[in-house]
Motif scaffolding. Structure first.
Motif, mmCIF file in Angstrom:
data_model
loop_
_atom_site.group_PDB
_atom_site.id
_atom_site.type_symbol
_atom_site.label_atom_id
_atom_site.label_comp_id
_atom_site.label_asym_id
_atom_site.label_seq_id
_atom_site.Cartn_x
_atom_site.Cartn_y
_atom_site.Cartn_z
ATOM 1 N N SER A 160 -2.520 2.980 -10.875
ATOM 2 C CA SER A 160 -3.549 1.697 -10.123
ATOM 3 C C SER A 160 -3.934 0.969 -11.223
ATOM 4 N N TYR A 161 -4.207 -0.224 -10.981
ATOM 5 C CA TYR A 161 -4.695 -1.305 -11.791
ATOM 6 C C TYR A 161 -5.445 -2.454 -10.925
ATOM 7 N N LYS A 162 -6.645 -2.856 -11.141
ATOM 8 C CA LYS A 162 -7.445 -3.798 -10.447
ATOM 9 C C LYS A 162 -7.512 -3.575 -9.009
ATOM 10 N N ASN A 163 -7.573 -2.700 -8.344
ATOM 11 C CA ASN A 163 -7.527 -2.759 -6.818
ATOM 12 C C ASN A 163 -6.054 -2.780 -6.236
ATOM 13 N N ASN A 164 -5.118 -2.249 -7.195
ATOM 14 C CA ASN A 164 -3.672 -2.376 -6.725
ATOM 15 C C ASN A 164 -3.104 -1.154 -7.218
ATOM 16 N N LEU A 165 -2.062 -0.530 -6.149
ATOM 17 C CA LEU A 165 -1.246 0.545 -6.293
ATOM 18 C C LEU A 165 0.116 0.047 -6.911
ATOM 19 N N ILE B 37 3.746 -3.701 -5.697
ATOM 20 C CA ILE B 37 2.458 -3.814 -5.856
ATOM 21 C C ILE B 37 1.730 -3.679 -4.409
ATOM 22 N N ILE B 38 0.907 -2.922 -4.364
ATOM 23 C CA ILE B 38 0.180 -2.861 -2.776
ATOM 24 C C ILE B 38 -1.332 -3.164 -3.288
ATOM 25 N N ASN B 39 -1.635 -4.334 -2.649
ATOM 26 C CA ASN B 39 -3.148 -4.662 -3.021
ATOM 27 C C ASN B 39 -3.986 -4.213 -1.954
ATOM 28 N N ILE C 30 1.843 3.333 5.987
ATOM 29 C CA ILE C 30 0.804 4.060 5.164
ATOM 30 C C ILE C 30 -0.002 3.090 4.970
ATOM 31 N N PHE C 31 0.166 1.806 4.629
ATOM 32 C CA PHE C 31 -0.688 0.675 4.252
ATOM 33 C C PHE C 31 -0.551 -0.536 5.190
ATOM 34 N N PRO C 32 -0.929 -0.428 6.322
ATOM 35 C CA PRO C 32 -0.944 -1.426 7.445
ATOM 36 C C PRO C 32 -1.840 -2.465 7.072
ATOM 37 N N ASN C 33 -2.687 -2.593 6.309
ATOM 38 C CA ASN C 33 -3.716 -3.653 6.371
ATOM 39 C C ASN C 33 -3.635 -4.074 4.810
ATOM 40 N N SER C 34 -2.745 -3.651 4.102
ATOM 41 C CA SER C 34 -2.477 -4.241 2.641
ATOM 42 C C SER C 34 -1.379 -5.084 2.448
ATOM 43 N N GLU C 35 -1.400 -5.876 1.509
ATOM 44 C CA GLU C 35 -0.543 -7.068 1.154
ATOM 45 C C GLU C 35 0.372 -6.101 0.101
ATOM 46 N N ILE C 36 1.910 -6.332 0.542
ATOM 47 C CA ILE C 36 2.908 -5.370 -0.398
ATOM 48 C C ILE C 36 3.710 -6.625 -1.069
ATOM 49 N N CYS C 37 3.881 -6.413 -2.344
ATOM 50 C CA CYS C 37 4.648 -7.348 -3.083
ATOM 51 C C CYS C 37 5.555 -6.473 -3.726
ATOM 52 N N SER C 38 6.787 -7.042 -3.734
ATOM 53 C CA SER C 38 8.139 -6.522 -4.259
ATOM 54 C C SER C 38 8.619 -7.468 -5.277
ATOM 55 N N TYR D 120 -2.314 -10.593 -8.288
ATOM 56 C CA TYR D 120 -2.911 -9.301 -8.194
ATOM 57 C C TYR D 120 -3.580 -8.899 -9.398
ATOM 58 N N PHE D 121 -3.137 -9.370 -10.468
ATOM 59 C CA PHE D 121 -3.635 -9.137 -11.781
ATOM 60 C C PHE D 121 -4.793 -10.058 -12.704
ATOM 61 N N ASP D 122 -4.992 -10.964 -11.866
ATOM 62 C CA ASP D 122 -6.094 -12.052 -12.461
ATOM 63 C C ASP D 122 -5.857 -12.653 -13.745
ATOM 64 N N GLN D 123 -4.540 -12.243 -14.140
ATOM 65 C CA GLN D 123 -3.739 -12.978 -15.219
ATOM 66 C C GLN D 123 -2.342 -12.805 -15.131
#
Length: 140
Positions: free
Chosen positions: A53-58, A9-11, A84-92, A118-121
Motif C-alpha cells: 500500500s501507498y497513500k490510500n492505494n493498493l 493501482i486500486i484507489n 472485490i473492489f466495487p467502489n474503487s477506481e482501478i488503474c492498470s 494516485y500518488f500526489d506526485q
C-alpha cells in the motif's frame, strides 16, 4: 531511459487480506520471497508478484496482469478485481517490454501524470514512493 512497468493501482480499496486477494486472482502455491522497493517491484520477473500500500492505494505488481484490462471483453481477473473492489477506481499500468519505442513514443510522461493522480506526485519524482515503500513479495 525507458521505464518498464506492470502494475495495478486500486484507489481507496476495501480492506482485504493480501494473500487471499492474490489467491482469488489465480496466484497459486504462493511462497514468500524477498520484499522489494516499489522501484524494483513495478517491473517484476515472471512468476513473481508484489503487493503493498501507498497513500490510500493498493499496489499489485505482476507480469501480464495489467494487460487483462486491455481486452475488449471483461476477463476473469478483471471481474475478480471489480467484484472485490466495487467502489474503487482501478488503474492498470503496463509498458510493453518487448517493443522498441523512441522516447517520445513510450508515453512515459503520460504514465507519470497518471501516477500523480494516485500518488500526489509524478512517478519519476516520487522518491519517497520509489525508495521507501516496500512491497511484499511472493513467487507462484
Amino acid at each position: 531511459m525507458g521505464w518498464k512497468a506492470s502494475a495495478i493501482i486500486i484507489n481507496k480499496p476495501t480492506q482485504v487480506d493480501n494473500e487471499t486477494l492474490l489467491t482469488e486472482l489465480g496466484f497459486n502455491n504462493l511462497t514468500r520471497i524477498e520484499d522489494e522497493p516499489f522501484e524494483v517491484a513495478i517491473n517484476p520477473d515472471d512468476n513473481k508478484v508484489y503487493i503493498g500500500s501507498y497513500k490510500n492505494n493498493l499496489l499489485v505488481c505482476a507480469s501480464g496482469i495489467p494487460t487483462q484490462f486491455f481486452d475488449e471483453n471483461e476477463t476473469p481477473i478483471e471481474k475478480t478485481f471489480n467484484r472485490i473492489f466495487p467502489n474503487s477506481e482501478i488503474c492498470s499500468i503496463y509498458e510493453f517490454p518487448d517493443e522498441t519505442f523512441s522516447e517520445d513514443q513510450v508515453g512515459e510522461n503520460f504514465v507519470f501524470l497518471i501516477c500523480k493522480r494516485y500518488f500526489d506526485q509524478e512517478l519519476d519524482s516520487a522518491h519517497d514512493l520509489l525508495f521507501k515503500t516496500t512491497l511484499t513479495g511472493y513467487q507462484y
